[in-house]
Design a protein around this motif. Structure first.
Motif, PDB file in Angstrom:
ATOM      1  N   ALA A   1      72.990   2.042  -4.392  1.00  0.00           N
ATOM      2  CA  ALA A   1      72.433   2.407  -2.796  1.00  0.00           C
ATOM      3  C   ALA A   1      73.276   2.165  -1.921  1.00  0.00           C
ATOM      4  O   ALA A   1      73.350   2.902  -0.868  1.00  0.00           O
ATOM      5  CB  ALA A   1      70.908   1.771  -2.730  1.00  0.00           C
ATOM      6  N   GLN A   2      73.914   0.917  -2.031  1.00  0.00           N
ATOM      7  CA  GLN A   2      74.718   0.328  -0.555  1.00  0.00           C
ATOM      8  C   GLN A   2      75.958   1.453  -0.455  1.00  0.00           C
ATOM      9  O   GLN A   2      76.484   1.834   0.507  1.00  0.00           O
ATOM     10  CB  GLN A   2      75.353  -1.029  -1.146  1.00  0.00           C
ATOM     11  N   ILE A   3      76.298   1.834  -2.008  1.00  0.00           N
ATOM     12  CA  ILE A   3      77.604   2.725  -1.832  1.00  0.00           C
ATOM     13  C   ILE A   3      77.326   4.089  -1.090  1.00  0.00           C
ATOM     14  O   ILE A   3      78.056   4.779  -0.359  1.00  0.00           O
ATOM     15  CB  ILE A   3      78.274   3.022  -3.125  1.00  0.00           C
ATOM     16  N   LYS A   4      76.161   4.576  -1.609  1.00  0.00           N
ATOM     17  CA  LYS A   4      75.820   5.694  -1.161  1.00  0.00           C
ATOM     18  C   LYS A   4      75.410   5.883   0.360  1.00  0.00           C
ATOM     19  O   LYS A   4      75.899   6.869   1.128  1.00  0.00           O
ATOM     20  CB  LYS A   4      74.336   6.196  -1.770  1.00  0.00           C
TER      21      LYS A   4
ATOM     22  N   THR B   1      85.981   9.328  -4.581  1.00  0.00           N
ATOM     23  CA  THR B   1      84.766   9.117  -5.621  1.00  0.00           C
ATOM     24  C   THR B   1      84.579   7.791  -6.160  1.00  0.00           C
ATOM     25  O   THR B   1      85.574   6.890  -6.214  1.00  0.00           O
ATOM     26  CB  THR B   1      85.001  10.028  -6.821  1.00  0.00           C
ATOM     27  N   ASN B   2      83.315   7.290  -6.392  1.00  0.00           N
ATOM     28  CA  ASN B   2      83.098   5.995  -7.279  1.00  0.00           C
ATOM     29  C   ASN B   2      82.598   6.470  -8.698  1.00  0.00           C
ATOM     30  O   ASN B   2      81.926   5.675  -9.355  1.00  0.00           O
ATOM     31  CB  ASN B   2      81.846   5.398  -6.622  1.00  0.00           C
ATOM     32  N   GLY B   3      82.720   7.518  -9.006  1.00  0.00           N
ATOM     33  CA  GLY B   3      81.972   8.422 -10.282  1.00  0.00           C
ATOM     34  C   GLY B   3      83.295   8.380 -11.482  1.00  0.00           C
ATOM     35  O   GLY B   3      84.237   9.213 -11.260  1.00  0.00           O
TER      36      GLY B   3
ATOM     37  N   ASP C   1      79.825  11.906  -4.846  1.00  0.00           N
ATOM     38  CA  ASP C   1      79.116  10.423  -5.475  1.00  0.00           C
ATOM     39  C   ASP C   1      79.065  10.648  -6.957  1.00  0.00           C
ATOM     40  O   ASP C   1      79.284  11.631  -7.525  1.00  0.00           O
ATOM     41  CB  ASP C   1      77.685  10.708  -4.972  1.00  0.00           C
ATOM     42  N   ALA C   2      79.050   9.663  -7.811  1.00  0.00           N
ATOM     43  CA  ALA C   2      78.700   9.509  -9.346  1.00  0.00           C
ATOM     44  C   ALA C   2      77.575  10.215  -9.348  1.00  0.00           C
ATOM     45  O   ALA C   2      76.590  10.385  -8.773  1.00  0.00           O
ATOM     46  CB  ALA C   2      78.776   8.248  -9.668  1.00  0.00           C
ATOM     47  N   GLY C   3      77.563  11.219 -10.596  1.00  0.00           N
ATOM     48  CA  GLY C   3      76.252  11.924 -11.135  1.00  0.00           C
ATOM     49  C   GLY C   3      76.679  13.200 -11.488  1.00  0.00           C
ATOM     50  O   GLY C   3      77.734  13.772 -11.584  1.00  0.00           O
ATOM     51  N   THR C   4      75.884  13.845 -12.438  1.00  0.00           N
ATOM     52  CA  THR C   4      75.956  15.075 -12.990  1.00  0.00           C
ATOM     53  C   THR C   4      75.800  16.207 -12.058  1.00  0.00           C
ATOM     54  O   THR C   4      76.412  17.474 -12.080  1.00  0.00           O
ATOM     55  CB  THR C   4      75.033  15.322 -14.172  1.00  0.00           C
TER      56      THR C   4
ATOM     57  N   LYS D   1      93.607  16.175  -5.564  1.00  0.00           N
ATOM     58  CA  LYS D   1      94.250  14.842  -4.947  1.00  0.00           C
ATOM     59  C   LYS D   1      93.135  13.972  -4.882  1.00  0.00           C
ATOM     60  O   LYS D   1      92.083  14.081  -4.193  1.00  0.00           O
ATOM     61  CB  LYS D   1      94.829  14.862  -3.651  1.00  0.00           C
ATOM     62  N   THR D   2      92.956  12.804  -5.712  1.00  0.00           N
ATOM     63  CA  THR D   2      91.804  11.959  -5.866  1.00  0.00           C
ATOM     64  C   THR D   2      92.233  10.511  -5.559  1.00  0.00           C
ATOM     65  O   THR D   2      93.017   9.964  -6.349  1.00  0.00           O
ATOM     66  CB  THR D   2      91.341  12.259  -7.251  1.00  0.00           C
ATOM     67  N   TYR D   3      91.167   9.995  -4.943  1.00  0.00           N
ATOM     68  CA  TYR D   3      91.240   8.503  -4.573  1.00  0.00           C
ATOM     69  C   TYR D   3      89.958   7.793  -5.313  1.00  0.00           C
ATOM     70  O   TYR D   3      88.859   8.324  -5.382  1.00  0.00           O
ATOM     71  CB  TYR D   3      91.367   8.084  -3.166  1.00  0.00           C
ATOM     72  N   VAL D   4      90.192   6.655  -5.853  1.00  0.00           N
ATOM     73  CA  VAL D   4      89.086   5.967  -6.619  1.00  0.00           C
ATOM     74  C   VAL D   4      88.546   4.760  -5.766  1.00  0.00           C
ATOM     75  O   VAL D   4      89.566   4.011  -5.644  1.00  0.00           O
ATOM     76  CB  VAL D   4      89.376   5.657  -7.990  1.00  0.00           C
ATOM     77  N   ILE D   5      87.281   4.429  -5.511  1.00  0.00           N
ATOM     78  CA  ILE D   5      87.137   3.242  -4.911  1.00  0.00           C
ATOM     79  C   ILE D   5      87.130   2.132  -6.125  1.00  0.00           C
ATOM     80  O   ILE D   5      86.684   2.362  -7.292  1.00  0.00           O
ATOM     81  CB  ILE D   5      85.631   3.202  -4.104  1.00  0.00           C
ATOM     82  N   GLY D   6      87.322   0.914  -5.822  1.00  0.00           N
ATOM     83  CA  GLY D   6      87.287  -0.245  -6.864  1.00  0.00           C
ATOM     84  C   GLY D   6      85.890  -0.628  -7.156  1.00  0.00           C
ATOM     85  O   GLY D   6      84.932  -0.026  -7.132  1.00  0.00           O
ATOM     86  N   GLY D   7      85.766  -1.700  -7.826  1.00  0.00           N
ATOM     87  CA  GLY D   7      84.550  -2.345  -8.096  1.00  0.00           C
ATOM     88  C   GLY D   7      84.661  -2.411  -9.823  1.00  0.00           C
ATOM     89  O   GLY D   7      85.742  -2.164 -10.498  1.00  0.00           O
ATOM     90  N   TYR D   8      83.372  -2.462 -10.332  1.00  0.00           N
ATOM     91  CA  TYR D   8      83.111  -2.342 -11.865  1.00  0.00           C
ATOM     92  C   TYR D   8      82.360  -1.303 -12.107  1.00  0.00           C
ATOM     93  O   TYR D   8      81.722  -0.551 -11.429  1.00  0.00           O
ATOM     94  CB  TYR D   8      82.508  -3.767 -12.374  1.00  0.00           C
TER      95      TYR D   8
END
Length: 261
Positions: free
Chosen positions: A188-191, A120-122, A99-102, A135-142
């Protein structure tokens, strides 16, 4: 210095910094640690601040969210410890969601195997993962300007295409009744989706998150294990962790507390 003057200095420092360590409050007021501890207890009882491990934080509004710049400054030592513990759960061949975050970013330096796939979304996770040749995949969105997280319809549609062995999730609040929560319903929806689509889920939490409730709930406590800092068990938050272990079925990983069977 008069008592009310100390109170003003403490609250002013918290307005500026959001979080203040005990040592900083002692230095700012010239008072002893025991005096500052008493001051913090009184101010907390008056709902003017929240006591946390080694200091105090400003009480947060339900929809208030610290920026990435602010998050980096808070609980750095605890987050490193949390990241190291979380990395121990990652095995060769795993597909994992970070997840995104420190707190979640702190996992990456301690992952020993390169034979994993990260989703990840981060934005901060992307940079760190690429630097370490995962090896990394990124989900879309803004991308949100504050937390650098990918959210929205595109993120939801993309994450639904994946399934994970393990998910490592950040949180803004952990409450015995409300569960895990965060200020932004879109995050919250992504989590929530990441947890539901994982075989195992872990919520990473520094000491400031215990007893907090944010605007949007994303999971019940029993839906994920909690990874926190062992430092926490020696301070005011120890009682809260004991309650989590005794009153729920959630597993608390901090070297001292375990699942309540």
């Amino acid at each position: 210095m008069l008592t009310f003057e100390r109170y003003e200095i403490i609250l002013q420092l918290l307005e500026e910094k959001k979080v203040a360590k005990l040592a900083a409050l002692v230095e700012a007021t010239g008072a002893s640690e025991s005096t500052i501890r008493r001051d913090l207890t009184i101010l907390e009882n008056e709902q003017k601040l929240k006591r946390i491990h080694g200091g105090a934080s400003l009480k947060k509004r339900k929809v208030e969210e610290p920026s990435m710049t602010e998050k980096v400054q808070y609980f750095a030592e605890e987050k490193r410890e949390i990241g190291k513990k979380a990395a121990n759960f990652i095995k060769s061949g795993d597909s994992i969601y970070i997840d995104a975050g420190t707190s979640t970013q702190a996992i990456l330096p301690y992952i020993e195997t390169k034979e994993i796939v990260i989703v990840t979304n981060g934005f901060n996770i992307i940079e760190e993962a690429i630097k370490r040749n995962f090896k990394t995949y990124v989900i879309g969105g803004y991308v949100k300007s504050g937390t650098h997280a990918f959210v929205g319809k595109g993120a939801v549609e993309t994450i639904q295409q994946f399934r994970f062995d393990k998910a490592f999730i950040g949180t803004n609040g952990i409450d015995l009744d409300f569960g895990y929560s965060t200020p932004d319903p879109e995050e919250a929806q992504i989590k929530q989706l990441a947890i539901e689509q994982s075989n195992e889920a872990f919520v990473l939490a520094d000491p400031s998150k215990f007893g907090e409730v944010s605007f949007a709930k994303f999971a019940r406590l029993e839906q994920a294990s909690i990874i926190t800092s062992a430092i926490t068990s020696a301070d005011e938050n120890a009682e809260y962790l004991e309650r989590l272990a005794k009153e729920t079925t959630v597993e608390v990983v901090n070297n001292d507390l375990h699942r309540n069977d």
